[in-house]
Scaffold this motif. Structure first.
Motif, mmCIF file in Angstrom:
data_model
loop_
_atom_site.group_PDB
_atom_site.id
_atom_site.type_symbol
_atom_site.label_atom_id
_atom_site.label_comp_id
_atom_site.label_asym_id
_atom_site.label_seq_id
_atom_site.Cartn_x
_atom_site.Cartn_y
_atom_site.Cartn_z
ATOM 1 N N GLU A 188 0.822 -1.206 0.000
ATOM 2 C CA GLU A 188 0.000 0.000 0.000
ATOM 3 C C GLU A 188 0.858 1.259 0.000
ATOM 4 O OE1 GLU A 188 -2.491 -0.386 3.381
ATOM 5 O OE2 GLU A 188 -3.905 -1.786 2.417
ATOM 6 N N ARG A 189 1.992 1.241 0.691
ATOM 7 C CA ARG A 189 2.880 2.405 0.717
ATOM 8 C C ARG A 189 3.435 2.683 -0.678
ATOM 9 N NH1 ARG A 189 8.475 3.447 1.871
ATOM 10 N NH2 ARG A 189 8.876 1.205 1.923
ATOM 11 N N ALA A 231 0.558 4.044 -2.992
ATOM 12 C CA ALA A 231 0.246 5.451 -2.740
ATOM 13 C C ALA A 231 1.328 6.366 -3.293
ATOM 14 C CB ALA A 231 0.070 5.673 -1.237
ATOM 15 N N ARG A 262 0.952 6.553 -7.131
ATOM 16 C CA ARG A 262 -0.220 7.368 -7.482
ATOM 17 C C ARG A 262 0.084 8.859 -7.306
ATOM 18 N NH1 ARG A 262 -2.975 3.079 -4.657
ATOM 19 N NH2 ARG A 262 -4.295 1.872 -6.084
ATOM 20 N N GLU A 263 0.827 9.200 -6.272
ATOM 21 C CA GLU A 263 1.163 10.603 -6.053
ATOM 22 C C GLU A 263 2.050 11.131 -7.173
ATOM 23 O OE1 GLU A 263 3.254 13.432 -2.618
ATOM 24 O OE2 GLU A 263 3.003 11.259 -2.310
ATOM 25 N N SER A 271 -0.168 11.584 -10.306
ATOM 26 C CA SER A 271 -1.060 12.748 -10.208
ATOM 27 C C SER A 271 -0.319 14.069 -10.359
ATOM 28 C CB SER A 271 -1.797 12.715 -8.867
ATOM 29 O OG SER A 271 -0.875 12.790 -7.789
#
Length: 758
Positions: free
Chosen positions: A186-187, A190, A193-194, A197
């Protein structure tokens, strides 16, 4: 000692080797076969002035690539975007790094290949994997991160590897980041994804050409030259192997039964080309529209594809296309799209310019008629909940309106012409004006009705969506509980019988409405005396008075009740004869048995009806409405709601019953006849929606939040009562004590909710 051949083969598969510039083994960056699609190179708009560089690019229709040796393999393509250097220890662009497992290429099909460890480094530009964490480690692969990359997961595959994984999808390949710990995966997800974006949006060459056309819209020759030099903007009979707009890579399936967005965009273009030879284009068009409804990201893509297929060498379609029936299919589907969905800003501007150029190039052709129809539709479309039905698609293909049948009490079935944008409020307003009800103090609305069941339609509901849902229900099983629905115009709110004109449809309409409310026991059946009087007035509303002779009684009639009113609804004269025959039969049975109570209600109805001899039909209906309006809680509506606390930590929502009367509203607990709150409409300052199922009522300085699936209907009723408040009704103390008090007595008084229980 030489190794056996099988061990050599296994070693090569595990370690990988290069042959003719192709990667084999467990590398994820090798070519995907000899049928790779040729896609467009994406460019990021320049931050200086928003313009582009001096390089001019001429675009051609994408097609199949040439021989294997002449193509750019995905591994070489990836390497060309990344500097040829190893791992640097102190890199300021590193976001996160660490040891993870990576799945070998084709690991799902070959589960015997275990995942291998690699050192992953995430930077602001790419996701790299190395053989070790030391300086100068060998780069095993890289994935350039753009705004179109996507991350899915985390998910666990217990039957394959037992590891948690996230998938980072790029244009040509994907990377699976695996770990035994879910928090670690999950780390990483994320962090990726950052980075994605933070990337600037990419533009496809088609978007750049749309911008050029928009900038050159005042120069027809420049626009024609852009179309002439770029076949991607014109009609083509070949396949399209890449979408025209930037769609995210990978990302998994967007819905059940659908492929990733980029694949669905290519399939949509194939469906468009199939329209030219389809014998029944309606179902195919409906399927395309349903895909765009389920996948909103493809709506602008389809608008552009239709603009492409309806364009000629110089922009507008040529004269042969105006006379080709197959070419009209694209215009018909574009008509359906414009009446169902709203295109985005840039796509909308390009589409409007394309329609205007078509009108100017072919002013007297059928294509110009379609262009004008589509331009008007784009100005009115707000979005549909359902795709058009086959009947609506057929009407839109001919640029015609639909006929909607609305049943009006006292006036029969009224046909109304509608289009794809007509709302329920507009239909109700047209019928109110047609029936002469515009000056009435009563409010009217459109309802869905099936027997005793009713569903109010909000004023902004698209009637075409309602007809589509009704057609789908009619196509189901005949014994389905949802079949048999129809549209009707109904009284919406409390009844105001004052000042009704005897001419026109207003009095018969309200008369039938009041009778329907009593049949549905809203709020409940009146007492025996009032019911007998209503039954007599209902009989008197027939065209003729009763004759002096009465036929022989064949069977007894029921006692005065709602069933009696239901009997006189269909044939008042026949019901009168049955009442008289029943009265005689019950009187004879009572005398034989020593009683006569069974004949009293029927005799009372018959006697009251005979005393009305000479009363006109109009006067009988007016008297019926006046008497019905005096019934306690007549016309009130009941809804099950949840009261939400407006204070922080106010507790769980409370189940209550909301009653809406003529001059007041009340709240009571389920099963109770006494309300806990009763407020007159004069104290209600505002009524508005606060969410999909939440209604806010502002009473003085306080606010009441109610939650219900029928909040739109409740808001319509409350606003109708606020706009046309009814006068105070006669005091209910003169009625028998057994009658429950009215809702309209004022604050603190008991309401009519006890009469509204199921």
């Amino acid at each position: 000692m030489p190794l056996p051949g099988g061990l050599w083969w296994l070693l090569c598969c595990r370690r990988g080797f290069t042959l003719l510039h192709r990667n084999y083994g467990d590398g994820e960056f090798s070519g995907d076969g000899d049928e790779d699609e040729e896609t467009f190179e994406l460019r990021t708009p320049s931050p200086v002035g928003g313009g582009r560089g001096p390089l001019e690019v001429t675009l051609t229709q994408p097609g199949r690539s040439g021989p294997v040796s002449d193509r750019l393999q995905s591994w070489e393509e990836t390497r060309s975007l990344i500097p040829e250097k190893g791992l640097q220890e102190d890199d300021p662009d590193v976001v996160v790094k660490g040891w993870l497992y990576r799945e070998p290429r084709g690991g799902g099909a070959r589960p015997w290949l275990p995942p291998r460890r690699a050192w992953f480094v995430l930077t602001r530009d790419s996701l790299d994997q190395f053989s070790s964490s030391g300086k100068g480690a060998q780069r095993l692969g890289s994935l350039v991160l753009t705004s179109l990359c996507s991350v899915t997961g985390p998910e666990r595959r217990p039957k394959e590897t037992g590891l948690w994984s996230v998938t980072v999808s790029g244009r040509k390949h994907s990377i699976h980041l695996c770990s035994a710990r879910q928090a670690e995966v999950e780390r990483w997800g994320a962090a990726v994804r950052e980075v994605i974006s933070s990337k600037a949006p990419l533009e496809t060459p088609t978007q750049l050409l749309l911008r050029d056309i928009q900038e050159s819209c005042g120069d027809p020759e420049a626009v024609a030259l852009i179309y002439l030099r770029n076949p991607i903007l014109r009609h083509t009979s070949g396949a399209l192997y890449a979408p025209l707009l930037p769609l995210p890579y990978g990302g998994g399936t967007p819905g059940p039964g659908y492929a990733p967005l980029r694949e669905e965009a290519v399939r949509l273009f194939l469906a468009l080309q199939a329209l030219e030879g389809a014998r029944r284009p309606g179902p195919l068009m409906q399927g395309v529209l349903q895909t765009c409804r389920d996948l909103p990201a493809l709506r602008d893509e389809l608008f552009l594809q239709l603009a492409k297929q309806t364009s000629g060498p110089a922009g507008p379609p040529g004269l042969p296309a105006a006379q080709d029936p197959a070419a009209l299919r694209y215009w018909q589907l574009l008509t359906c799209m414009s009446c169902t969905f709203r295109p985005g800003g840039a796509v909308r501007g390009h589409l409007l310019g394309h329609l205007e150029r078509t009108e100017q190039a072919l002013p007297d052709s059928e294509l110009a008629e379609y262009a004008r129809f589509i331009r008007k539709a784009l100005g009115r479309t707000r979005g549909r909940e359902l795709v058009p039905s086959l009947a609506e698609i057929a009407a839109l293909s001919r640029r015609q309106e639909l006929l909607c049948t609305v049943h009006c009490p006292g006036a029969g079935a009224c046909p109304v012409a509608i289009d794809s944008h007509t709302t329920a409020g507009e239909v109700a307003q047209e019928l109110v004006g047609r029936l002469g009800l515009a000056r009435s103090r009563n409010a009217f609305a459109l309802y869905e009705q099936r027997g005793a069941q009713e569903r109010a339609l909000a004023g902004g509901t698209i009637v075409a969506d309602v007809l589509t849902s009704l057609a789908a229900e009619e196509a189901g099983p005949q014994d389905s509980p949802d079949s048999g629905w129809r549209l009707c115009l109904r009284l919406h709110g409390p009844l105001h019988p004052e000042g009704l004109s005897p001419d026109g449809y207003q009095l018969p309409f309200l008369f039938e409405q009041a009778h329907a409310l009593l049949l549905r026991a809203r709020p409940g059946p009146p007492d025996d005396d009032a019911l007998c009087a209503l039954a007599a007035l209902r009989l008197q509303s027939a065209p003729r008075d009763p004759g002096p002779r009465a036929p022989a009684p064949p069977r007894p009639a029921p006692a005065p009740s709602v069933a009696l009113l239901a009997g006189v609804a269909r044939s008042p004269r026949l019901a009168a004869r049955r009442v008289e025959r029943g009265a005689r039969a019950r009187g004879a049975a009572g005398r034989a048995g020593g009683g006569g109570g069974g004949a009293r209600p029927a005799a009372a109805v018959l006697g009251g009806w005979k005393r009305l001899r000479g009363l006109g039909r109009v006067e009988a209906m007016a008297a019926y409405l006046a008497l019905a309006a005096q019934c306690p809680g007549f016309g009130a509506a009941r809804y099950d709601v949840l009261e939400l606390s407006t204070e922080p930590g106010g507790g769980a929502p409370q189940k209550l019953c909301l009653g809406l009367g003529a001059t007041a509203l009340s709240l009571s607990r389920p099963g109770d006849t006494e309300p806990i709150h009763s407020v007159s409409y004069g104290r209600v300052a505002a009524c508005q929606l606060m969410g999909p199922h939440t209604l806010a009522l502002r009473v003085g300085d306080s606010q009441l939040l109610l939650q219900s699936p029928q909040v739109e209907e409740i808001m319509q009723l409350v606003n109708a009562c606020l706009a046309t408040p009814s006068p105070e009704r006669p005091p209910c103390q003169e009625r028998p004590d057994a009658s429950p008090p009215s809702l309209d007595r004022g604050l603190g008084q008991s309401g009519c909710l006890g009469q509204l229980q199921d």
